[in-house]
Design a protein around this motif. Sequence first.
Motif, short mmCIF file in Angstrom:
data_model
loop_
_atom_site.label_atom_id
_atom_site.label_comp_id
_atom_site.label_asym_id
_atom_site.label_seq_id
_atom_site.Cartn_x
_atom_site.Cartn_y
_atom_site.Cartn_z
N SER A 37 60.61 42.19 17.29
CA SER A 37 60.36 42.48 15.88
C SER A 37 61.65 42.48 15.06
O SER A 37 61.67 42.03 13.92
N MET A 38 62.72 43.02 15.65
CA MET A 38 63.95 43.20 14.91
C MET A 38 64.88 41.98 14.96
O MET A 38 65.68 41.77 14.04
N LEU A 39 64.77 41.19 16.03
CA LEU A 39 65.74 40.11 16.24
C LEU A 39 65.81 39.09 15.10
O LEU A 39 66.91 38.74 14.66
N PRO A 40 64.67 38.59 14.58
CA PRO A 40 64.77 37.62 13.47
C PRO A 40 65.50 38.18 12.26
O PRO A 40 66.30 37.48 11.63
N GLY A 41 65.24 39.44 11.92
CA GLY A 41 65.91 40.06 10.79
C GLY A 41 67.40 40.24 11.03
O GLY A 41 68.21 40.04 10.12
N VAL A 42 67.74 40.62 12.26
CA VAL A 42 69.15 40.79 12.61
C VAL A 42 69.89 39.46 12.51
O VAL A 42 70.97 39.36 11.92
N VAL A 43 69.28 38.42 13.09
CA VAL A 43 69.90 37.08 13.06
C VAL A 43 70.05 36.60 11.63
O VAL A 43 71.10 36.04 11.26
N PHE A 44 69.03 36.81 10.80
CA PHE A 44 69.08 36.32 9.43
C PHE A 44 70.24 36.95 8.66
O PHE A 44 71.05 36.24 8.06
N VAL A 45 70.32 38.28 8.69
CA VAL A 45 71.34 38.94 7.87
C VAL A 45 72.74 38.68 8.43
O VAL A 45 73.69 38.44 7.66
N VAL A 46 72.91 38.70 9.76
CA VAL A 46 74.23 38.48 10.35
C VAL A 46 74.70 37.05 10.09
O VAL A 46 75.86 36.82 9.69
N LEU A 47 73.83 36.10 10.30
CA LEU A 47 74.22 34.70 10.15
C LEU A 47 74.52 34.36 8.69
O LEU A 47 75.49 33.65 8.39
N PHE A 48 73.71 34.91 7.77
CA PHE A 48 73.96 34.60 6.37
C PHE A 48 75.25 35.24 5.88
O PHE A 48 76.03 34.61 5.15
N VAL A 49 75.48 36.50 6.26
CA VAL A 49 76.72 37.17 5.85
C VAL A 49 77.93 36.45 6.43
O VAL A 49 78.97 36.32 5.77
N ALA A 50 77.79 35.95 7.67
CA ALA A 50 78.92 35.30 8.33
C ALA A 50 79.20 33.90 7.79
O ALA A 50 80.37 33.48 7.72
N THR A 51 78.16 33.17 7.40
CA THR A 51 78.35 31.76 7.02
C THR A 51 78.07 31.46 5.55
O THR A 51 78.54 30.44 5.03
N SER A 52 77.27 32.31 4.89
CA SER A 52 76.81 32.07 3.51
C SER A 52 76.04 30.75 3.40
O SER A 52 75.88 30.21 2.30
N ASN A 53 75.58 30.23 4.52
CA ASN A 53 74.83 28.97 4.56
C ASN A 53 73.35 29.31 4.72
O ASN A 53 72.88 29.59 5.83
N LEU A 54 72.61 29.25 3.63
CA LEU A 54 71.21 29.66 3.65
C LEU A 54 70.37 28.72 4.51
O LEU A 54 69.52 29.17 5.28
N ASN A 55 70.59 27.41 4.39
CA ASN A 55 69.79 26.46 5.16
C ASN A 55 70.00 26.64 6.66
O ASN A 55 69.03 26.59 7.45
N LEU A 56 71.23 26.85 7.09
CA LEU A 56 71.51 27.10 8.50
C LEU A 56 70.84 28.39 8.95
O LEU A 56 70.23 28.44 10.04
N THR A 57 70.94 29.41 8.13
CA THR A 57 70.34 30.71 8.47
C THR A 57 68.83 30.58 8.63
O THR A 57 68.24 31.11 9.58
N ILE A 58 68.19 29.89 7.69
CA ILE A 58 66.74 29.71 7.75
C ILE A 58 66.37 28.90 9.00
O ILE A 58 65.41 29.25 9.71
N GLY A 59 67.12 27.85 9.29
CA GLY A 59 66.82 27.00 10.44
C GLY A 59 66.91 27.76 11.75
O GLY A 59 65.99 27.69 12.60
N VAL A 60 67.98 28.50 11.94
CA VAL A 60 68.17 29.25 13.18
C VAL A 60 67.12 30.34 13.32
O VAL A 60 66.55 30.55 14.41
N SER A 61 66.81 31.04 12.24
CA SER A 61 65.81 32.10 12.27
C SER A 61 64.43 31.55 12.61
O SER A 61 63.66 32.16 13.37
N ALA A 62 64.11 30.38 12.05
CA ALA A 62 62.81 29.76 12.31
C ALA A 62 62.70 29.35 13.78
O ALA A 62 61.67 29.58 14.42
N VAL A 63 63.76 28.73 14.31
CA VAL A 63 63.75 28.32 15.71
C VAL A 63 63.59 29.53 16.62
O VAL A 63 62.83 29.50 17.60
N LEU A 64 64.29 30.61 16.31
CA LEU A 64 64.21 31.82 17.12
C LEU A 64 62.78 32.37 17.14
O LEU A 64 62.26 32.74 18.20
N ALA A 65 62.12 32.42 15.99
CA ALA A 65 60.76 32.94 15.91
C ALA A 65 59.80 32.09 16.74
O ALA A 65 58.91 32.62 17.42
N VAL A 66 59.98 30.79 16.70
CA VAL A 66 59.12 29.88 17.47
C VAL A 66 59.39 30.04 18.97
O VAL A 66 58.45 30.06 19.78
#
Length: 245
Positions: A37-66
């Motif tokens: 339950s928590m992992l997608p949210g953790v990945v989203f906020v950490v990845l976006f703060v670290a990279t500021s790349n929204l498309n990358l963040t969305i892509g990685v989060s989507a793959v993780l959920a699948v």
Amino acid sequence: MGKVKQRTGLGALASAGSDDDFSVIDAIGGPRGVIESMLPGVVFVVLFVATSNLNLTIGVSAVLAVVQVIVRLIQRQSVMGALSGLLAVGICLIWAWHTHQARDYYMFGFITNAVYAVLLGVSLLVRIPALGAIIEFFRQLPTEHFKAWLDGWMGDKELKKAYTTITWLWLGLFLLRLAVQVPLYVTNRVGLLGVTRLLMGIPFWALAIWVSYLVVATPMHRHNTRVRAGSDVSDDAADDDGAGE
């Protein structure tokens, strides 16, 4: 006999009056359910703060959920929780992608919290506590004799008071989330909003379930005892009538 499926969420409270082994961890889905339950949210906020790349963040989060769903399928485990989580994450990710705003990943959560708060508030106004209706629905489906089902638990003043108390508790939880998180959304503080969402997510959910259990367990146990006693009296009366014929 097969193992009885462990209920989670509010469904776990349905056995509060008879289950001496109530576990908050099991009620929120177990360790694995918490992580998933928590992992997608953790990945989203950490990845976006670290990279500021929204498309990358969305892509990685989507793959993780699948991947979470695929892993459960491979292991032949129940996927309903993972699928519902995938749906919720998918809505959040699509919203953020559509608006090109990372903060909109959290908009769906605001809407659901607001809807829940309104529904709970309305139930309190009409004096039918929503948490009581939900828990009693899990305990016994009102497939027939709906009025008798409603009167059965509404007529127990102690039980109804307990259900009213926890309905107020959950209403306060949803309102508190909105009060804390909406200002962070408005000021576009995505990192802090993400951390706050995580802290006020599963931990608050677990705390609310635990406090709800403490409030309803004793009244529910007493209610169950009275119901069983009434059933025994009715059965004895029926046996006596049958013997006298």
